[in-house]
Design a protein around this motif. Sequence first.
Motif, PDB file in Angstrom:
ATOM      1  N   SER A   8       0.823  -1.200   0.000  1.00 58.81           N
ATOM      2  CA  SER A   8       0.000   0.000   0.000  1.00 58.81           C
ATOM      3  C   SER A   8       0.863   1.258   0.000  1.00 58.81           C
ATOM      4  CB  SER A   8      -0.951  -0.014   1.191  1.00 58.81           C
ATOM      5  OG  SER A   8      -0.213  -0.181   2.370  1.00 58.81           O
ATOM      6  N   GLY A   9       2.156   1.120   0.356  1.00 53.50           N
ATOM      7  CA  GLY A   9       3.053   2.270   0.334  1.00 53.50           C
ATOM      8  C   GLY A   9       3.117   2.944  -1.019  1.00 53.50           C
ATOM      9  N   SER A  10       3.182   2.135  -2.081  1.00 51.14           N
ATOM     10  CA  SER A  10       3.264   2.726  -3.412  1.00 51.14           C
ATOM     11  C   SER A  10       1.955   3.413  -3.776  1.00 51.14           C
ATOM     12  CB  SER A  10       3.629   1.663  -4.441  1.00 51.14           C
ATOM     13  OG  SER A  10       2.772   0.565  -4.318  1.00 51.14           O
ATOM     14  N   GLY A  11       0.866   2.906  -3.220  1.00 54.37           N
ATOM     15  CA  GLY A  11      -0.430   3.538  -3.445  1.00 54.37           C
ATOM     16  C   GLY A  11      -0.454   4.949  -2.898  1.00 54.37           C
ATOM     17  N   ILE A  12       0.172   5.131  -1.740  1.00 54.09           N
ATOM     18  CA  ILE A  12       0.252   6.452  -1.115  1.00 54.09           C
ATOM     19  C   ILE A  12       0.943   7.426  -2.051  1.00 54.09           C
ATOM     20  CG2 ILE A  12       1.280   7.757   0.781  1.00 54.09           C
ATOM     21  CD1 ILE A  12       1.451   5.108   2.301  1.00 54.09           C
ATOM     22  N   LEU A  13       2.084   6.965  -2.594  1.00 54.65           N
ATOM     23  CA  LEU A  13       2.859   7.849  -3.457  1.00 54.65           C
ATOM     24  C   LEU A  13       2.110   8.160  -4.749  1.00 54.65           C
ATOM     25  CD1 LEU A  13       6.524   6.578  -3.052  1.00 54.65           C
ATOM     26  CD2 LEU A  13       5.410   8.541  -2.002  1.00 54.65           C
ATOM     27  N   LEU A  14       1.439   7.147  -5.302  1.00 54.35           N
ATOM     28  CA  LEU A  14       0.700   7.384  -6.542  1.00 54.35           C
ATOM     29  C   LEU A  14      -0.356   8.469  -6.355  1.00 54.35           C
ATOM     30  CD1 LEU A  14       0.234   3.873  -8.155  1.00 54.35           C
ATOM     31  CD2 LEU A  14       1.418   5.861  -9.114  1.00 54.35           C
ATOM     32  N   ASP A  15      -0.982   8.469  -5.166  1.00 52.89           N
ATOM     33  CA  ASP A  15      -1.989   9.487  -4.886  1.00 52.89           C
ATOM     34  C   ASP A  15      -1.363  10.868  -4.718  1.00 52.89           C
ATOM     35  OD1 ASP A  15      -3.990   7.702  -4.999  1.00 52.89           O
ATOM     36  OD2 ASP A  15      -4.212   7.440  -2.826  1.00 52.89           O
ATOM     37  N   PHE A  16      -0.118  10.882  -4.352  1.00 50.92           N
ATOM     38  CA  PHE A  16       0.540  12.141  -4.016  1.00 50.92           C
ATOM     39  C   PHE A  16       1.193  12.794  -5.232  1.00 50.92           C
ATOM     40  CE2 PHE A  16       4.472  14.286  -2.425  1.00 50.92           C
ATOM     41  CZ  PHE A  16       3.856  15.298  -1.699  1.00 50.92           C
ATOM     42  N   ILE A  17       1.713  11.947  -6.099  1.00 56.29           N
ATOM     43  CA  ILE A  17       2.545  12.431  -7.199  1.00 56.29           C
ATOM     44  C   ILE A  17       1.809  13.349  -8.168  1.00 56.29           C
ATOM     45  CG2 ILE A  17       3.713  11.628  -9.310  1.00 56.29           C
ATOM     46  CD1 ILE A  17       4.847   9.358  -7.673  1.00 56.29           C
ATOM     47  N   GLY A  18       2.509  14.389  -8.591  1.00 61.30           N
ATOM     48  CA  GLY A  18       1.988  15.319  -9.587  1.00 61.30           C
ATOM     49  C   GLY A  18       3.117  16.240  -9.984  1.00 61.30           C
ATOM     50  N   SER A  19       2.778  17.453 -10.450  1.00 61.71           N
ATOM     51  CA  SER A  19       3.840  18.407 -10.754  1.00 61.71           C
ATOM     52  C   SER A  19       4.449  18.886  -9.436  1.00 61.71           C
ATOM     53  CB  SER A  19       3.266  19.608 -11.504  1.00 61.71           C
ATOM     54  OG  SER A  19       2.483  20.373 -10.621  1.00 61.71           O
ATOM     55  N   PHE A  20       5.640  19.468  -9.517  1.00 60.67           N
ATOM     56  CA  PHE A  20       6.312  19.928  -8.310  1.00 60.67           C
ATOM     57  C   PHE A  20       5.416  20.886  -7.522  1.00 60.67           C
ATOM     58  CE2 PHE A  20       9.261  22.182  -5.632  1.00 60.67           C
ATOM     59  CZ  PHE A  20      10.246  21.248  -5.330  1.00 60.67           C
ATOM     60  N   GLU A  21       4.755  21.809  -8.231  1.00 62.14           N
ATOM     61  CA  GLU A  21       3.909  22.798  -7.555  1.00 62.14           C
ATOM     62  C   GLU A  21       2.713  22.123  -6.869  1.00 62.14           C
ATOM     63  OE1 GLU A  21       4.991  23.175 -10.741  1.00 62.14           O
ATOM     64  OE2 GLU A  21       6.586  24.583 -10.115  1.00 62.14           O
ATOM     65  N   ASP A  22       2.109  21.165  -7.585  1.00 60.44           N
ATOM     66  CA  ASP A  22       0.964  20.430  -7.003  1.00 60.44           C
ATOM     67  C   ASP A  22       1.367  19.737  -5.714  1.00 60.44           C
ATOM     68  OD1 ASP A  22      -0.648  21.192  -8.995  1.00 60.44           O
ATOM     69  OD2 ASP A  22      -0.586  19.277 -10.106  1.00 60.44           O
ATOM     70  N   ALA A  53       3.934  20.370  -3.826  1.00 55.03           N
ATOM     71  CA  ALA A  53       4.298  21.326  -2.777  1.00 55.03           C
ATOM     72  C   ALA A  53       3.039  21.844  -2.083  1.00 55.03           C
ATOM     73  CB  ALA A  53       5.091  22.479  -3.375  1.00 55.03           C
ATOM     74  N   ALA A  54       1.990  22.087  -2.878  1.00 59.18           N
ATOM     75  CA  ALA A  54       0.741  22.584  -2.305  1.00 59.18           C
ATOM     76  C   ALA A  54       0.106  21.506  -1.420  1.00 59.18           C
ATOM     77  CB  ALA A  54      -0.219  22.988  -3.421  1.00 59.18           C
ATOM     78  N   ARG A  55       0.127  20.263  -1.915  1.00 62.16           N
ATOM     79  CA  ARG A  55      -0.436  19.152  -1.135  1.00 62.16           C
ATOM     80  C   ARG A  55       0.318  18.988   0.179  1.00 62.16           C
ATOM     81  NH1 ARG A  55      -0.338  15.310  -5.924  1.00 62.16           N
ATOM     82  NH2 ARG A  55      -1.933  16.397  -7.087  1.00 62.16           N
ATOM     83  N   TRP A  56       1.616  19.060   0.047  1.00 66.37           N
ATOM     84  CA  TRP A  56       2.465  18.896   1.240  1.00 66.37           C
ATOM     85  C   TRP A  56       2.096  19.927   2.311  1.00 66.37           C
ATOM     86  CZ3 TRP A  56       6.110  15.268   2.523  1.00 66.37           C
ATOM     87  CH2 TRP A  56       6.959  15.559   3.603  1.00 66.37           C
ATOM     88  N   GLU A  57       1.844  21.161   1.880  1.00 67.29           N
ATOM     89  CA  GLU A  57       1.491  22.224   2.823  1.00 67.29           C
ATOM     90  C   GLU A  57       0.222  21.899   3.596  1.00 67.29           C
ATOM     91  OE1 GLU A  57       3.262  24.724   4.005  1.00 67.29           O
ATOM     92  OE2 GLU A  57       4.713  23.697   2.714  1.00 67.29           O
ATOM     93  N   ARG A  58      -0.723  21.253   2.913  1.00 66.75           N
ATOM     94  CA  ARG A  58      -2.013  20.956   3.555  1.00 66.75           C
ATOM     95  C   ARG A  58      -1.941  19.733   4.461  1.00 66.75           C
ATOM     96  NH1 ARG A  58      -4.020  22.068  -1.660  1.00 66.75           N
ATOM     97  NH2 ARG A  58      -4.186  19.843  -2.086  1.00 66.75           N
ATOM     98  N   MET A  59      -0.860  18.940   4.306  1.00 67.23           N
ATOM     99  CA  MET A  59      -0.786  17.673   5.041  1.00 67.23           C
ATOM    100  C   MET A  59      -0.406  17.885   6.493  1.00 67.23           C
ATOM    101  SD  MET A  59       1.151  15.164   2.459  1.00 67.23           S
ATOM    102  CE  MET A  59       0.191  14.011   1.504  1.00 67.23           C
TER     103      MET A  59
END
Length: 481
Positions: free
Chosen positions: A421-435, A437-443
């Motif tokens: 399931s670890g790779s599933g986490i990353l797949l949900d997270f991955i996008g452009s650098f800006e995307d 970075a924005a997601r990371w801020e909300r986490m």
Amino acid sequence: MDIRAAIYCRISQDRGGAGTGVARQEDDCRALCARKGWDVITVYTDNDVSAYSGAPRRAWQELLTDISHGTVNAVVCWHVDRLTRSPRELEDVIDLADRNGLELATVTGEVDLSTPTGRMVARMLGAAARHEAEHKAERQQRQRRQAAEAGRIAGGGRRPFGYEDDRVTVRPSEAEIVREGARRVLAAESLASICRDWQARGIVTAAGIPWKPTGLRRMLASARISGRREHTPRGSWERTRPLLGEIVADAVWPGIISDEDSDRLRALLSDPERRRKVEGDERRSYLLSGILRCGKPRADGKPCGTGMVGRPRSGVPRYVCPNTPGADSCGGTAANAARTDEHVRDMLLAALESETLMERLREPDDTGSELYEEIRVDEEELEELASDFGHRKITRKEWMTAREPIEVRLERNRAKLANVSGSGILLDFIGSFEDMAARWERMNHSQRRAIVTAAVRSIVVAPADPRRRWDPDRFIFDWIA
Ligand SMILES: [Zn+2]
């Protein structure tokens, strides 16, 4: 002597044939009194559906009082097992018979409490009734299992979260919450973190109280939410239920999440390692504690390798190799926590931005379904073995021997499935650098940690070069993907 008889009838559950209906009991008893020439003074009836529940029987108490007052000097019942529910109650009757010269007659046979032989017969009949009641408990357990295997609903208690009172109809608003919880746990977020968020949003349990990690764990680990019926064989004396029961059938109600997600949740939530890693992290406020490893060489030239922990100095948060007396750590490495967290985040986002990584991450999904299939096969095999043993095709010893290697493999595969399931986490997270970075801020802390641990095994921190204040080259990443 003139006989003033009382008829005692008791309604109880689960006895087929004659003697079940209270009217039949009374008719037969009256006929017996008529044959014996006894006057029927009164009829006592107790409604006692569970013979050994220990609930007070009002009519029984009145009967005892009437006997001790001498109002009644004979008791007529259908069978001794209608009269008393336990050896102790029978002894009470025998005592009364001794003191008051009580006559006892039963439709199913003479019981003379005034002679030793008569009492022995009464005691044996009582013991047989007791035996019968114990069998009944066993039968009820079997019936519970049959109900489970037919996928029927289990009664009792409050309605399950996500479903209406009929336990079958999905309540869409709550189903959405169930799916959200499943998604977040599969993304390695801690139960405590989810509960805090739900409390803030006013999301409550079926009982109307705020969610707590234990309750959330149980709800998400239950096979019920995937529309499967779970069964846990247990005695009535057992108060606590293990987290995972045996999945015995497809249920009559629809699932809210898929079987596959449910299996992953069950593997994750029953994994003590996860508890330590994910839930334990809740208590830490340092994002990278344990992930950073001390890289200072020891005397033999090999790095120290100790997991670094958060420890502020003069109010400035730092990661340090702990300098604990007696421990194996060297205490020789430290790094500013805020700058380290920032650096690791930037490295992570840069690494995750690549297309090839994303391609590679997609692959383990196959591994996931393969594992899932292997687990299925093993579980079926265990079931077959149990059934073979049940049907005496194999001995207990053969059963145990055959089980062992399968159980070891199952254990291993369940742990692996939890990791996939670890790779599933990353797949949900991955996008452009800006995307990202924005997601990371909300986490929150726990979500960020899930991302880091899904991407890197460890980060080795070399000791600081005293000539440089901040040196990003000190950090050596051990990437998973
Ligand atoms: Zn060290």
